[in-house]
Motif scaffolding. Structure first.
Motif, PDB file in Angstrom:
ATOM      1  N   LEU A  87       0.751  -1.234  -0.043  1.00  0.00           N
ATOM      2  CA  LEU A  87      -0.080  -0.164  -0.018  1.00  0.00           C
ATOM      3  C   LEU A  87       0.739   1.422  -0.040  1.00  0.00           C
ATOM      4  O   LEU A  87       1.100   1.912   0.985  1.00  0.00           O
ATOM      5  CB  LEU A  87      -1.014  -0.031   1.143  1.00  0.00           C
ATOM      6  CG  LEU A  87      -1.931  -1.401   1.299  1.00  0.00           C
ATOM      7  CD1 LEU A  87      -2.762  -1.117   2.403  1.00  0.00           C
ATOM      8  CD2 LEU A  87      -2.758  -1.288   0.013  1.00  0.00           C
ATOM      9  N   ALA A  93      -1.429   1.915  -6.507  1.00  0.00           N
ATOM     10  CA  ALA A  93      -2.832   1.460  -6.469  1.00  0.00           C
ATOM     11  C   ALA A  93      -3.139   1.327  -8.017  1.00  0.00           C
ATOM     12  O   ALA A  93      -3.384   0.191  -8.501  1.00  0.00           O
ATOM     13  CB  ALA A  93      -3.854   2.099  -5.730  1.00  0.00           C
ATOM     14  N   ALA A 111     -11.680   7.574  -6.477  1.00  0.00           N
ATOM     15  CA  ALA A 111     -11.315   7.042  -5.007  1.00  0.00           C
ATOM     16  C   ALA A 111     -12.611   6.079  -4.456  1.00  0.00           C
ATOM     17  O   ALA A 111     -13.648   6.316  -5.144  1.00  0.00           O
ATOM     18  CB  ALA A 111     -10.916   8.109  -4.161  1.00  0.00           C
ATOM     19  N   GLY A 150      -5.477  17.658  -1.863  1.00  0.00           N
ATOM     20  CA  GLY A 150      -4.292  17.989  -2.915  1.00  0.00           C
ATOM     21  C   GLY A 150      -4.931  19.361  -3.223  1.00  0.00           C
ATOM     22  O   GLY A 150      -5.965  19.290  -3.687  1.00  0.00           O
ATOM     23  N   ASN A 180      -8.197  18.972  -5.315  1.00  0.00           N
ATOM     24  CA  ASN A 180      -8.457  17.915  -6.400  1.00  0.00           C
ATOM     25  C   ASN A 180      -9.261  16.885  -5.671  1.00  0.00           C
ATOM     26  O   ASN A 180      -9.241  16.358  -4.446  1.00  0.00           O
ATOM     27  CB  ASN A 180      -6.839  17.199  -6.399  1.00  0.00           C
ATOM     28  CG  ASN A 180      -7.057  15.639  -7.021  1.00  0.00           C
ATOM     29  OD1 ASN A 180      -8.009  15.377  -7.633  1.00  0.00           O
ATOM     30  ND2 ASN A 180      -6.028  15.018  -6.515  1.00  0.00           N
ATOM     31  N   GLY A 182      -9.848  13.875  -6.478  1.00  0.00           N
ATOM     32  CA  GLY A 182      -9.619  12.587  -6.644  1.00  0.00           C
ATOM     33  C   GLY A 182     -10.141  11.668  -7.788  1.00  0.00           C
ATOM     34  O   GLY A 182     -10.240  10.584  -7.798  1.00  0.00           O
ATOM     35  N   TYR A 208       2.316   8.980  -5.625  1.00  0.00           N
ATOM     36  CA  TYR A 208       1.026   9.964  -5.874  1.00  0.00           C
ATOM     37  C   TYR A 208       0.677   9.809  -7.432  1.00  0.00           C
ATOM     38  O   TYR A 208       1.311  10.157  -8.435  1.00  0.00           O
ATOM     39  CB  TYR A 208       1.357  11.414  -5.888  1.00  0.00           C
ATOM     40  CG  TYR A 208       1.855  11.792  -4.197  1.00  0.00           C
ATOM     41  CD1 TYR A 208       1.578  11.052  -3.251  1.00  0.00           C
ATOM     42  CD2 TYR A 208       2.510  13.041  -4.075  1.00  0.00           C
ATOM     43  CE1 TYR A 208       2.058  11.387  -1.910  1.00  0.00           C
ATOM     44  CE2 TYR A 208       3.006  13.536  -3.005  1.00  0.00           C
ATOM     45  CZ  TYR A 208       2.537  12.828  -1.978  1.00  0.00           C
ATOM     46  OH  TYR A 208       2.943  13.295  -0.502  1.00  0.00           O
ATOM     47  N   THR A 210      -1.248  11.600  -8.332  1.00  0.00           N
ATOM     48  CA  THR A 210      -1.628  13.147  -8.830  1.00  0.00           C
ATOM     49  C   THR A 210      -0.260  13.541  -9.646  1.00  0.00           C
ATOM     50  O   THR A 210      -0.653  14.452 -10.671  1.00  0.00           O
ATOM     51  CB  THR A 210      -2.040  14.147  -7.549  1.00  0.00           C
ATOM     52  OG1 THR A 210      -0.800  13.590  -6.595  1.00  0.00           O
ATOM     53  CG2 THR A 210      -3.013  13.690  -6.885  1.00  0.00           C
TER      54      THR A 210
END
Ligand code: UD1
Ligand code: CA
Length: 466
Positions: A87, A93, A111, A150, A180, A182, A208, A210
């Motif tokens: 994780l 992910a 998410a 974020g 953000n 997500g 990230y 992002t």
């Protein structure tokens, strides 16, 4: 129509540390459904060719819950699971789902902790992404309190520059209130190339997701910021406080929907209706009621305060008085229950039946127009139409090992304080004397009295000076 070139990937592997829970975060309920179910339903509305779910923390439990319920949630797109073993952040992910990305042209990434997202917004995002022929698109919203999210950092032309995580933001960046959500749409190839460039960032050395947007932009593909003024839909559930906030917002949406459909809520702030519940017009619901699960309520019903109903069907013109509690049961039109009536699972009330004060019904049929008005327990019973059950009547359905059935025919009159020792049958138009304990069959139109005779002893009453 299935949009073959659209797909959805949901990131649901995170530990959800701030929830302090044994239950994986995507399975925490908001208005009767796991957070993940809300996300899946919104994703399904796009008619994607495939849905991928990245699982990790509580992987088996999350997977099993989805497999067990996806049909009930209306998910018809094929669902594939990808296990993230380490994780190491939202970027890692997505990497865990590389085999999924390789099969897709484009992908909407969500998410696993934003239950308030709206299908309409996802559709608009996807369309904007397709129209712009973008490499990436991110849904951004302005929020009153951006802490924890974020931040969207914009360049000189007000275009996308970068997403800076809260943990990495300087004081100036922290002031940015555009965050953000997500939720993103990516060109799948561009995303795969950007993922390969990710390096661990921030205090937790995470990959990230992002950062991929900046890489995609640097590679010469448009990275687009898609804004929405409906900021609530971006609320991420990271803590119990945010879980309660999300539930409150969803509840308000649900209540508004029912009021728009002609339901009166006396105090919407104190009315708890799950996402799957249906209610007919002109039904009036007082304060403190809970309508849960797959409950359906007809037109023109009255629910007094503190009525609690789970997975039950209530027909038209039913009155439920104060404190009525109904579990997995069926109530036909014109019935009246309460105050303080309890229907336990598998109870069926036929048209115009009445179950009154402090009466409990379990796995029983109460026939048309029959009345159990006061202080009774009726379990494992088949009751016909037009029966009158006197106060304090009990079906003795349990012998310590097994449950037994009581059968009461049409138009039977049961006096007060009667015990039916099951299994026992009382045929139509029979009458049972008050205080009887009935252990044997009673023939049609018979009168059964089963109690000892009254004895009066003279001068044994209250003494003069007592
Ligand atoms: C993330 C975003 C942040 C955004 C916010 C919106 C990143 C780096 N940050 O932050 O910019 O404002 O969401 O809510 O993405 N997950 C995994 N595996 C992991 C880590 C996370 O599957 O190893 C999943 C989580 O289950 C969760 C989602 O990714 O559903 C986001 O992770 P979370 O830890 O909640 O990220 P935030 O800190 O909220
Ligand atoms: Ca989050």
């Amino acid at each position: 129509m299935v949009a073959k070139n659209r797909s959805v990937l949901i990131l649901a592997a995170g530990k959800g540390t701030r929830m302090k829970s044994n239950l994986p975060k995507p399975l925490h309920a908001v208005c009767g459904f796991p957070i993940l179910a809300h996300i899946l339903k919104a994703a399904q509305a796009l008619n994607p060719g495939a849905i991928g779910i990245v699982i990790g923390h509580g992987a088996q439990q999350v997977k099993q819950t989805v497999l067990d319920n996806k049909a009930a949630w209306g998910i018809t797109a094929p669902v594939e699971f990808f296990e993230q073993t380490e994780l190491a952040g939202s970027g890692s992910a997505v990497k865990a789902a590389l085999p999924f990305l390789q099969k897709q042209e484009s992908v909407l990434v969500l998410a696993g902790d934003t239950p308030l997202l709206k299908a309409q917004t996802l559709e608009e995002m996807y369309q904007a992404f397709e129209n712009a022929k973008a490499g990436a698109l991110v849904l951004a919203v302005k929020v009153p309190n951006p802490a924890g999210y974020g931040r969207i950092v914009r360049g000189e032309n007000n275009d996308f520059k970068a997403i800076v995580e809260d943990a990495d933001a300087d004081a100036q960046t922290k002031k940015i209130d555009e965050i953000n959500s997500g939720m993103y749409v990516f060109d799948s190839r561009a995303l795969q190339q950007a993922l390969a460039k990710l390096t661990p960032q921030g205090p937790k050395h995470e990959y990230y997701l992002t950062d991929t947007l900046s890489f995609i932009k640097q590679a010469g593909r448009p990275a687009v910021v898609f804004t929405s003024t409906d900021y609530q839909q971006a609320l991420g559930v990271n803590s119990r406080v945010q879980l309660a906030e999300a539930a409150q917002i969803m509840r308000a949406r649900i209540n508004q929907y029912h009021m728009d459909n002609g339901v009166t809520l006396i105090n919407p702030q104190d009315t708890y209706i799950d996402a799957g519940v249906e209610i007919g017009a002109d039904t009036v619901i007082a304060s403190g009621c809970y309508l849960l699960g797959s409950t359906q309520i007809g037109n023109n019903c009255t629910l007094e305060s503190s009525v609690y109903i789970t997975n039950s069907t209530i027909a038209n013109d039913v009155t439920l008085k104060l404190g009525t509690y109904i579990e997995e049961s069926e109530v036909a039109e014109n019935c009246q229950l309460g105050p303080y009536a309890h229907l336990r699972p598998k109870s069926v009330l036929k048209k115009g039946a009445k179950v009154g004060n402090f009466s409990e019904i379990k796995k029983a049929v109460i026939g048309e127009g029959s009345k159990v008005n006061h202080l009774s327990y009726i379990g494992d019973t088949q009751m016909g139409a037009g029966v009158n059950v006197g106060a304090g009547t009990i079906t003795c359905n349990y012998d310590g090992k097994n449950k037994h059935t009581t059968v009461i025919g049409d138009h039977v009159f049961v006096g007060s304080n009667v015990n039916f020792v099951a299994p026992v049958t009382v045929h139509e138009y029979a009458k049972i004397g008050a205080g009887s304990t009935i252990t044997h069959e009673v023939a049609a139109r018979g009168l059964a009295v089963a109690r000892s005779r009254q004895v009066v002893l003279e001068n044994k009453g209250v003494k003069k000076n007592d």
